[in-house]
Design a protein around this motif. Structure first.
Motif, PDB file in Angstrom:
ATOM      1  N   ALA A 180       0.812  -1.221   0.000  1.00 32.51           N
ATOM      2  CA  ALA A 180       0.000   0.000   0.000  1.00 32.51           C
ATOM      3  C   ALA A 180       0.846   1.272   0.000  1.00 32.51           C
ATOM      4  O   ALA A 180       0.430   2.297  -0.555  1.00 32.51           O
ATOM      5  N   ILE A 181       2.023   1.240   0.604  1.00 37.23           N
ATOM      6  CA  ILE A 181       2.854   2.444   0.682  1.00 37.23           C
ATOM      7  C   ILE A 181       3.150   3.024  -0.711  1.00 37.23           C
ATOM      8  O   ILE A 181       2.991   4.236  -0.920  1.00 37.23           O
ATOM      9  N   ALA A 303       6.801  -5.338  -6.788  1.00 37.19           N
ATOM     10  CA  ALA A 303       5.821  -5.269  -7.875  1.00 37.19           C
ATOM     11  C   ALA A 303       4.930  -4.047  -7.726  1.00 37.19           C
ATOM     12  O   ALA A 303       4.571  -3.392  -8.719  1.00 37.19           O
ATOM     13  N   SER A 304       4.579  -3.700  -6.487  1.00 38.85           N
ATOM     14  CA  SER A 304       3.739  -2.522  -6.253  1.00 38.85           C
ATOM     15  C   SER A 304       4.490  -1.235  -6.587  1.00 38.85           C
ATOM     16  O   SER A 304       3.921  -0.307  -7.171  1.00 38.85           O
ATOM     17  N   TRP A 305       5.771  -1.173  -6.221  1.00 41.53           N
ATOM     18  CA  TRP A 305       6.581   0.007  -6.586  1.00 41.53           C
ATOM     19  C   TRP A 305       6.689   0.126  -8.100  1.00 41.53           C
ATOM     20  O   TRP A 305       6.604   1.232  -8.660  1.00 41.53           O
ATOM     21  N   SER A 307       4.526  -0.964 -10.288  1.00 38.74           N
ATOM     22  CA  SER A 307       3.210  -0.541 -10.769  1.00 38.74           C
ATOM     23  C   SER A 307       3.004   0.954 -10.562  1.00 38.74           C
ATOM     24  O   SER A 307       2.468   1.650 -11.435  1.00 38.74           O
ATOM     25  N   ALA A 308       3.414   1.443  -9.382  1.00 43.16           N
ATOM     26  CA  ALA A 308       3.279   2.872  -9.089  1.00 43.16           C
ATOM     27  C   ALA A 308       4.154   3.707 -10.030  1.00 43.16           C
ATOM     28  O   ALA A 308       3.723   4.759 -10.532  1.00 43.16           O
ATOM     29  N   LEU A 309       5.380   3.242 -10.287  1.00 38.00           N
ATOM     30  CA  LEU A 309       6.269   3.961 -11.198  1.00 38.00           C
ATOM     31  C   LEU A 309       5.713   3.972 -12.611  1.00 38.00           C
ATOM     32  O   LEU A 309       5.684   5.020 -13.288  1.00 38.00           O
ATOM     33  N   GLY A 310       5.260   2.816 -13.093  1.00 36.85           N
ATOM     34  CA  GLY A 310       4.672   2.749 -14.430  1.00 36.85           C
ATOM     35  C   GLY A 310       3.452   3.647 -14.559  1.00 36.85           C
ATOM     36  O   GLY A 310       3.278   4.343 -15.573  1.00 36.85           O
ATOM     37  N   SER A 311       2.625   3.666 -13.524  1.00 36.45           N
ATOM     38  CA  SER A 311       1.424   4.513 -13.535  1.00 36.45           C
ATOM     39  C   SER A 311       1.801   5.985 -13.557  1.00 36.45           C
ATOM     40  O   SER A 311       1.179   6.793 -14.264  1.00 36.45           O
ATOM     41  N   TRP A 312       2.824   6.344 -12.786  1.00 32.48           N
ATOM     42  CA  TRP A 312       3.278   7.742 -12.756  1.00 32.48           C
ATOM     43  C   TRP A 312       3.807   8.171 -14.119  1.00 32.48           C
ATOM     44  O   TRP A 312       3.519   9.286 -14.586  1.00 32.48           O
ATOM     45  N   LEU A 313       4.577   7.307 -14.785  1.00 34.28           N
ATOM     46  CA  LEU A 313       5.125   7.637 -16.099  1.00 34.28           C
ATOM     47  C   LEU A 313       4.003   7.830 -17.121  1.00 34.28           C
ATOM     48  O   LEU A 313       4.043   8.767 -17.936  1.00 34.28           O
ATOM     49  N   ILE A 314       3.003   6.952 -17.086  1.00 34.91           N
ATOM     50  CA  ILE A 314       1.866   7.100 -17.992  1.00 34.91           C
ATOM     51  C   ILE A 314       1.116   8.386 -17.689  1.00 34.91           C
ATOM     52  O   ILE A 314       0.746   9.148 -18.598  1.00 34.91           O
ATOM     53  N   TRP A 315       0.883   8.657 -16.389  1.00 34.49           N
ATOM     54  CA  TRP A 315       0.174   9.881 -16.003  1.00 34.49           C
ATOM     55  C   TRP A 315       0.932  11.126 -16.451  1.00 34.49           C
ATOM     56  O   TRP A 315       0.333  12.081 -16.964  1.00 34.49           O
ATOM     57  N   LYS A 316       2.240  11.119 -16.317  1.00 37.63           N
ATOM     58  CA  LYS A 316       3.053  12.292 -16.626  1.00 37.63           C
ATOM     59  C   LYS A 316       3.163  12.563 -18.132  1.00 37.63           C
ATOM     60  O   LYS A 316       3.128  13.706 -18.582  1.00 37.63           O
ATOM     61  N   PHE A 317       3.290  11.487 -18.912  1.00 35.11           N
ATOM     62  CA  PHE A 317       3.579  11.673 -20.328  1.00 35.11           C
ATOM     63  C   PHE A 317       2.415  11.374 -21.268  1.00 35.11           C
ATOM     64  O   PHE A 317       2.475  11.689 -22.456  1.00 35.11           O
ATOM     65  N   ALA A 318       1.356  10.732 -20.756  1.00 33.86           N
ATOM     66  CA  ALA A 318       0.259  10.366 -21.644  1.00 33.86           C
ATOM     67  C   ALA A 318      -1.075  10.992 -21.260  1.00 33.86           C
ATOM     68  O   ALA A 318      -2.030  10.919 -22.031  1.00 33.86           O
ATOM     69  N   PHE A 319      -1.166  11.588 -20.048  1.00 29.55           N
ATOM     70  CA  PHE A 319      -2.432  12.210 -19.645  1.00 29.55           C
ATOM     71  C   PHE A 319      -2.507  13.645 -20.127  1.00 29.55           C
ATOM     72  O   PHE A 319      -1.518  14.345 -20.204  1.00 29.55           O
TER      73      PHE A 319
END
Length: 319
Positions: A180-181, A303-305, A307-319
């Motif tokens: 969760a962290i 795996a959670s870290w 996932s969080a990193l991948g989500s951040w990269l998508i949010w930063k460059f694709a949103f």
């Protein structure tokens, strides 16, 4: 910068309070004999955990108090109320388990009814008070416009489903905290709302403080009191931040836990055989591959870290 320093100070204070007050809570739970019963079908080494104090997730209320004191704003109040509402459902389940030594707790139907009721209440407040729209943000600024009723149905199913997926993850010592962290840290990074950033950082401080007592061998279990509260708050953070489309990646570990249970049931009904040695899937790694609890906790946390990193990269460059 001052605001950031203040957030770090409050998160640090939350960590210290949880770290120092958890032993007192553990002592109280032992005196009241509110301890964990163990389901008969769990692996043999889990039966040694019988008698471990349950409901240590109550100490996370320090984070709620710290968030409200640091930033007493309407959105903070809603975040804390969401945490409390889902935590209360978990508390009812834990109390029945511990007081009656009944591993089943309250019925699944009762839990679902309460979760949908709490979800409906929070969604109503989000629409009426915080101008939540029925749009789903997609990549490169595109939005999917849904009728309000359809959006509410989708969101209710998402929140309750995600909260229970996160609850499934609380099956090994320290596992949910470690997973969760990174998710809270993702919301801290992406949000432009000071209330969300402060709440996320304070919760990270609380979870690290509790981790010392929850890591293998656990001195106490957070129980559904903690796991459902975490599940409800993380699910609604995704709704508030309009990152629903990122959930399959961001919540991938939680969803793997939940889907492993669903696939196990489906496969067994069709073939009378088990797809996994045991579900949720963290037990499969324990029984089939002989991984230690700490190895599983570290692997799922990594795996959670990721996932969080991948989500951040998508949010930063694709949103």
């Amino acid at each position: 910068m001052n605001e950031m320093n203040e957030m770090l100070a409050v998160a640090g204070l939350s960590f210290v309070l949880v770290a120092f007050l958890t032993p007192l809570l553990i002592w109280c739970l032992r005196r009241l004999k509110l301890t964990q019963p163990i389901r008969a079908e769990l692996p043999p080494d889990h039966h040694a955990k019988k008698g471990t104090p349950l409901m240590a997730g109550l100490v996370l209320l320090i984070g709620v108090a710290a968030s409200l004191e640091f930033r007493p704003a309407p959105l903070t109040t809603l975040l804390c109320a969401t945490f409390l509402l889902f935590g209360m459902i978990g508390f009812l389940d834990d109390f029945k388990k511990a007081a009656w030594q009944d591993p089943s707790g309250i019925s699944g139907r009762t839990k679902l009814v309460l979760q949908f009721a709490c979800t409906g209440l929070v969604l109503l407040l989000l629409f009426r008070t915080f101008a939540l729209t029925s749009d789903i943000s997609l990549f490169h600024g595109f939005q999917l416009h849904l009728p309000v009723y359809a959006y509410v149905v989708v969101l209710a199913l998402f929140v309750v489903g995600s909260a229970n997926a996160i609850n499934f993850t609380d099956g090994l010592d320290g596992l949910l905290i470690n997973v969760a962290i990174p998710t809270y840290f993702f919301f801290f990074l992406i949000s432009d709302k000071p209330e969300v950033r402060a709440f996320s950082l304070v919760m990270i401080g609380c979870l690290i403080g509790l981790f010392f007592y929850n890591i293998f061998p656990a001195k106490a279990f957070m129980g559904d009191t903690g796991s459902l509260a975490i599940g409800g708050s993380l699910s609604f953070l995704a709704v508030m931040e309009k990152v629903e489309v990122l959930i399959p990646l961001l919540f991938s570990v939680y969803l793997a836990e939940q889907w492993s249970v669903m696939l196990q049931v489906w496969y067994f009904k069709r073939t009378k055989r088990r797809l996994f040695r045991m579900a949720p899937i963290h037990f499969h790694f324990r029984l089939k591959y002989g991984w230690s609890e700490n190895t599983i906790v570290m692997a799922f946390g990594f795996a959670s870290w990721a996932s969080a990193l991948g989500s951040w990269l998508i949010w930063k460059f694709a949103f």
